[in-house]
Every structure is written in structure tokens, then in C-alpha cells.
Scaffold this motif. Structure first.
Motif, short mmCIF file in Angstrom:
data_model
loop_
_atom_site.label_atom_id
_atom_site.label_comp_id
_atom_site.label_asym_id
_atom_site.label_seq_id
_atom_site.Cartn_x
_atom_site.Cartn_y
_atom_site.Cartn_z
N ALA A 1 0.83 -1.21 0.00
CA ALA A 1 0.00 0.00 0.00
C ALA A 1 0.87 1.26 0.00
CB ALA A 1 -0.93 0.00 1.22
N LEU A 2 1.91 1.27 0.80
CA LEU A 2 2.81 2.42 0.83
C LEU A 2 3.50 2.62 -0.52
CD1 LEU A 2 4.42 2.06 4.37
CD2 LEU A 2 2.78 3.78 3.62
N GLY A 3 3.91 1.52 -1.14
CA GLY A 3 4.51 1.61 -2.46
C GLY A 3 3.55 2.16 -3.49
N LEU A 4 2.29 1.76 -3.41
CA LEU A 4 1.28 2.27 -4.34
C LEU A 4 1.05 3.76 -4.15
CD1 LEU A 4 -0.74 1.62 -6.54
CD2 LEU A 4 -2.38 1.01 -4.77
N VAL A 5 1.00 4.20 -2.89
CA VAL A 5 0.84 5.64 -2.62
C VAL A 5 2.01 6.42 -3.20
CG1 VAL A 5 0.86 7.36 -0.77
CG2 VAL A 5 -0.61 5.37 -0.59
N LEU A 6 3.22 5.95 -2.99
CA LEU A 6 4.39 6.64 -3.53
C LEU A 6 4.38 6.66 -5.06
CD1 LEU A 6 7.20 5.37 -1.14
CD2 LEU A 6 6.25 7.68 -1.27
N ALA A 7 3.96 5.56 -5.67
CA ALA A 7 3.90 5.51 -7.13
C ALA A 7 2.86 6.49 -7.67
CB ALA A 7 3.56 4.09 -7.59
N LEU A 8 1.70 6.57 -7.03
CA LEU A 8 0.67 7.50 -7.50
C LEU A 8 1.09 8.95 -7.31
CD1 LEU A 8 -2.53 5.67 -6.22
CD2 LEU A 8 -1.75 5.91 -8.58
N GLU A 9 1.64 9.27 -6.15
CA GLU A 9 2.08 10.64 -5.92
C GLU A 9 3.24 11.01 -6.84
OE1 GLU A 9 2.34 12.65 -2.42
OE2 GLU A 9 0.64 11.68 -1.45
N GLY A 10 4.16 10.07 -7.02
CA GLY A 10 5.27 10.33 -7.92
C GLY A 10 4.81 10.60 -9.34
N THR A 11 3.78 9.88 -9.76
CA THR A 11 3.23 10.09 -11.10
C THR A 11 2.68 11.50 -11.24
OG1 THR A 11 2.68 7.76 -11.30
CG2 THR A 11 1.51 9.27 -12.76
N LEU A 12 1.97 11.97 -10.22
CA LEU A 12 1.42 13.34 -10.28
C LEU A 12 2.52 14.38 -10.39
CD1 LEU A 12 -1.40 13.09 -7.59
CD2 LEU A 12 -1.67 13.20 -10.07
N TYR A 13 3.57 14.24 -9.58
CA TYR A 13 4.68 15.20 -9.63
C TYR A 13 5.46 15.09 -10.94
CZ TYR A 13 4.03 16.61 -4.80
OH TYR A 13 3.50 17.11 -3.64
N ALA A 14 5.57 13.90 -11.49
CA ALA A 14 6.31 13.72 -12.74
C ALA A 14 5.54 14.28 -13.94
CB ALA A 14 6.61 12.24 -12.97
#
Length: 61
Positions: A7-20
Motif C-alpha cells: 500500500a505504501l509503495g502504491l501511494v508513492l507511485a501515484l504521488e510520484g506520477t502526479l509530480y512527474a
């Protein structure tokens, strides 16, 4: 415990996508959040928490 890490990895992936994809839009969103009163941010946090718990509850049963 592995579900928590997933779940933490998924949160980081989604947030990273927004910033990228839209760093300018994310900066603007942060600027707007800084202007909001604490009560509004707290209410949004509680709502997000409740929705997240409901989703996990529905999926995990």
C-alpha cells in the motif's frame, strides 16, 4: 505486513506520477493548500481517511 508495504509503495507511485506529469500544477495545488484554514485541511484529511478505510474494508472484507 506485506500488504502495508504494498500500500505504501502504491501511494508513492501515484504521488510520484502526479509530480512527474504535472509539477507546475502540483506546486499550484500546494500554494492553494497553504492558504486554506487548518480546519478545512483537517476535514479533508478525515474524509480521505474514512474513504480509504472503507475501500480497504470492502476489498479485504
Amino acid at each position: 505486513m506485506s500488504d502495508l508495504w504494498a500500500a505504501l509503495g502504491l501511494v508513492l507511485a501515484l504521488e510520484g506520477t502526479l509530480y512527474a506529469l504535472a509539477p507546475g500544477a502540483m506546486k499550484q495545488a500546494i500554494r492553494q493548500m497553504l492558504e486554506l484554514p487548518d480546519t478545512v485541511l483537517r476535514g479533508g484529511g478525515v474524509a480521505a481517511l474514512a474513504i480509504g478505510v472503507c475501500i480497504v474494508w470492502l476489498v479485504r472484507g
